[in-house]
Design an enzyme around this catalytic site. Structure first.
Site, mmCIF file in Angstrom:
data_model
loop_
_atom_site.group_PDB
_atom_site.id
_atom_site.type_symbol
_atom_site.label_atom_id
_atom_site.label_comp_id
_atom_site.label_asym_id
_atom_site.label_seq_id
_atom_site.Cartn_x
_atom_site.Cartn_y
_atom_site.Cartn_z
ATOM 1 N N GLU A 290 65.157 43.977 75.725
ATOM 2 C CA GLU A 290 63.810 43.625 76.160
ATOM 3 C C GLU A 290 63.679 43.643 77.674
ATOM 4 O OE1 GLU A 290 61.267 40.629 74.623
ATOM 5 O OE2 GLU A 290 62.434 40.419 72.783
ATOM 6 N N ARG A 291 62.571 44.191 78.114
ATOM 7 C CA ARG A 291 62.244 44.212 79.537
ATOM 8 C C ARG A 291 62.186 42.784 80.077
ATOM 9 N NH1 ARG A 291 56.287 46.193 81.450
ATOM 10 N NH2 ARG A 291 55.800 44.524 79.984
ATOM 11 N N ASN B 98 58.863 35.932 80.685
ATOM 12 C CA ASN B 98 60.224 36.319 80.346
ATOM 13 C C ASN B 98 61.231 35.426 81.066
ATOM 14 O OD1 ASN B 98 59.384 38.584 78.767
ATOM 15 N ND2 ASN B 98 59.026 39.715 80.665
ATOM 16 N N CYS C 92 53.666 39.406 72.976
ATOM 17 C CA CYS C 92 54.951 39.225 72.298
ATOM 18 C C CYS C 92 54.688 38.830 70.854
ATOM 19 C CB CYS C 92 55.782 38.158 73.002
ATOM 20 S SG CYS C 92 57.347 37.789 72.172
ATOM 21 N N GLY C 93 55.101 39.674 69.924
ATOM 22 C CA GLY C 93 54.872 39.400 68.510
ATOM 23 C C GLY C 93 55.607 38.166 68.020
ATOM 24 N N ASN C 94 56.867 38.009 68.423
ATOM 25 C CA ASN C 94 57.610 36.814 68.028
ATOM 26 C C ASN C 94 57.018 35.572 68.676
ATOM 27 O OD1 ASN C 94 59.540 38.119 66.378
ATOM 28 N ND2 ASN C 94 60.696 38.746 68.180
ATOM 29 N N ASN D 12 60.464 48.180 77.395
ATOM 30 C CA ASN D 12 61.366 47.660 76.371
ATOM 31 C C ASN D 12 62.076 48.846 75.727
ATOM 32 O OD1 ASN D 12 60.449 44.676 76.199
ATOM 33 N ND2 ASN D 12 58.537 45.822 76.074
ATOM 34 N N CYS E 125 62.292 41.645 68.268
ATOM 35 C CA CYS E 125 61.139 41.953 69.117
ATOM 36 C C CYS E 125 60.010 42.411 68.206
ATOM 37 C CB CYS E 125 61.488 43.033 70.138
ATOM 38 S SG CYS E 125 60.098 43.518 71.202
ATOM 39 N N GLY E 126 58.957 41.594 68.101
ATOM 40 C CA GLY E 126 57.858 41.907 67.193
ATOM 41 C C GLY E 126 57.073 43.137 67.607
ATOM 42 N N GLY F 111 58.180 45.443 69.489
ATOM 43 C CA GLY F 111 59.115 46.560 69.388
ATOM 44 C C GLY F 111 59.229 47.081 67.970
ATOM 45 N N HIS G 89 56.982 50.509 75.262
ATOM 46 C CA HIS G 89 58.198 50.593 74.449
ATOM 47 C C HIS G 89 58.711 52.025 74.421
ATOM 48 C CE1 HIS G 89 57.751 46.547 72.644
ATOM 49 N NE2 HIS G 89 56.459 46.797 72.770
ATOM 50 N N ASN H 39 52.275 46.185 75.691
ATOM 51 C CA ASN H 39 53.431 46.325 76.568
ATOM 52 C C ASN H 39 54.136 47.630 76.209
ATOM 53 O OD1 ASN H 39 54.276 45.432 74.070
ATOM 54 N ND2 ASN H 39 55.577 43.799 74.813
#
Length: 376
Positions: free
Chosen positions: A217-218, A69, A78-80, A199, A226-227, A229, A168, A166
Site C-alpha cells: 500500500e502507498r 496512512n 479505503c475500502g477496509n 498502490n 486492501c479493499g 485494491g 492502483h 486512489n
C-alpha cells in the site's frame, strides 16, 4: 485524555477517533502528520496501518471520514477503512442489520450497509479507468484499461492500472507468493508512470471466480488486505479476460467478495470488520491537545475575512451547528474555541480519564447489544 478505538478489516488495522461531537470535531479536523506517524508506530505508539477520524458531514453524507496512512499522508479512500468505521458506528449507535450510512470521503460519498455476523457491504462506486484521472502515464490498450510495460531493477513487468478514488497498479503473476514484495513494492509505488505514486498489487488467478492478491500500500507498505485494491484487481482481471465480474478475492488477512455490476457499473465489496479494543491516549501521545489549548488562550477576537461568513462572536454553535460543526476545518465560533480551552484547562487528567472510561463502558454495552442482534 483522548479516547480511541482500534478496528481491523481482514488484518488491515486502524485507530478510529470519534470527532463527531465537540470538542473533538474542531480539534482533529486537521491532524498533524507527525502525530499520525507517532500513533501508528508499532513500537513507540499504539500501532496501526492508519488513523481514521470521523467528523460531521459537510455535504450530503451522514458522516465524514478522513483517513491518514501510517506515514502521515492522507488517503482519498479505503475500502477496509469504510468497513471499519461502519462497524464502529454500528457498535456505538445501536443500529439494526440493514442500516445504511452515507460516508463522505475525498473520493466522494460511499454507501455502506450493516449485514449479519460482522459483515459490511460497501458500494465502492464507479471505477476510474481514464489514465488522466487515475492518474497514470500508462496508455489505454485494446481492453479499454491503462496498460503497459514497466521496468524495475532489470525486470520488466506487464501491468495494468485502475482507480478507485486512489491509484492502483495490478500485475498478473503465476504465483503471488513467489514475488519479493518488500523489494519490488516500493520501487513500483514510486515509479515514474504514477505521478502521485500508487498502490501495488500482485494478482494470481486461481479460477475465473477465485483470485489471490498480495498488496503493497502507498504510504504504508505490506498490508494484510486492501479493499480498493481488491476492486482494482477484479476490474483488471475481468477487463483482461482473466475473471468473471464477481469473484472471491483471497488476501493474506482473509477473503472479500467483490462484484462489478453490469447495469450501473458500480463495484461493491462484502467483508468483515471487527473491533480489537478501546483505549485512551496519554498526554504524551496527544500533543495536539496542548497545542490547541495554547492557541486558544492567545485568541482574543478574530473575524472571518470570507464574504457572507459572520464574525466569530455572532455565531451560536448550539443553534447554527446543532447537527455538527458547519466549518470544522476553520470553526467560525470564538465561543466554541473558548469552550474548548476552558474544558482543557478546567478538567484534570483524572477527570478526563473518568469521562473516557464512562464513554468506553457505554460503547461496550452498545457493542454487546449490536453483536447479539446481528448474530440472531
Amino acid at each position: 485524555m483522548l479516547q480511541f478505538s482500534k478496528y481491523h478489516g481482514l488484518g488491515n488495522d486502524f485507530l478510529i477517533i470519534d470527532g463527531r461531537s465537540w470538542p473533538a470535531n474542531f480539534m482533529f479536523a486537521n491532524p498533524d502528520p507527525e502525530w499520525v506517524r507517532h500513533l501508528c508506530d508499532r513500537h513507540f505508539g499504539v500501532g496501526a496501518d492508519g488513523v481514521i477520524i470521523i467528523l460531521s458531514p459537510t455535504l450530503e453524507g451522514d458522516w465524514r471520514m478522513r483517513i491518514f496512512n501510517a506515514d502521515g499522508t492522507e488517503a482519498q479512500m479505503c475500502g477496509n477503512g469504510i468497513r471499519c468505521i461502519s462497524k464502529f458506528l454500528a457498535d456505538s449507535d445501536k443500529v439494526m442489520v440493514g442500516h445504511k450510512w452515507k460516508i463522505e470521503t475525498l473520493a466522494g460519498i460511499i454507501v455502506s450497509e450493516l449485514k449479519e455476523n460482522d459483515m459490511i457491504y460497501v458500494d465502492m462506486g464507479i471505477p476510474i479507468l481514464s489514465p488522466h484521472d487515475i492518474p497514470t502515464r500508462l496508455s489505454v490498450g485494446q481492453d479499454n484499461i491503462a496498460i503497459g510495460l514497466i521496468e524495475t531493477n532489470g525486470i520488466t513487468w506487464s501491468v495494468a492500472a485502475a482507480g478507485m478514488g486512489n491509484p492502483h497498479i495490478v500485475i498478473p503473476v503465476k504465483d503471488a507468493e513467489d514475488i519479493d514484495i518488500e523489494k519490488f513494492g516500493p520501487l513500483l509505488e514510486e515509479h515514474f508512470a504514477f505521478p502521485t505514486q500508487t498502490n501495488v498489487h500482485f494478482l494470481q488467478v486461481i479460477e475465473h471466480n477465485h483470485l489471490k492478491l498480495r498488496t503493497w500500500e502507498r504510504g504504508v507498505g505490506v498490508t494484510f488486505a486492501c479493499g480498493t485494491g481488491a476492486c482494482a484487481a477484479l476490474i483488471v482481471a475481468h477487463s483482461l479476460g482473466l475473471s468473471d465480474k464477481e469473484a472471491q478475492i483471497d488476501l493474506p488477512g482473509g477473503s472479500l467478495l467483490v462484484n462489478w455490476e453490469t447495469i450501473d457499473n458500480h463495484i461493491s465489496i462484502i467483508g468483515s470488520a471487527k473491533a480489537i479494543f478501546d483505549g485512551v491516549l496519554t498526554p504524551e501521545l496527544t500533543p495536539i491537545v496542548s497545542e490547541v489549548a495554547q492557541t486558544f488562550n492567545e485568541i482574543e477576537k478574530v473575524e472571518m475575512v470570507e464574504e457572507n461568513i459572520p464574525t466569530f462572536e455572532k455565531v451560536l454553535c448550539t443553534i447554527v451547528c446543532v447537527n455538527g460543526c458547519l466549518h470544522p476545518d476553520n470553526c467560525p465560533s470564538l465561543k466554541a474555541r473558548i469552550n474548548v480551552s476552558d474544558f482543557l484547562n478546567k478538567h484534570s487528567l483524572d477527570e478526563m480519564l473518568a469521562l473516557a472510561n464512562d464513554s468506553i463502558e457505554s460503547r461496550l454495552r452498545a457493542k454487546s447489544e449490536t453483536d447479539a442482534q446481528t448474530s440472531i
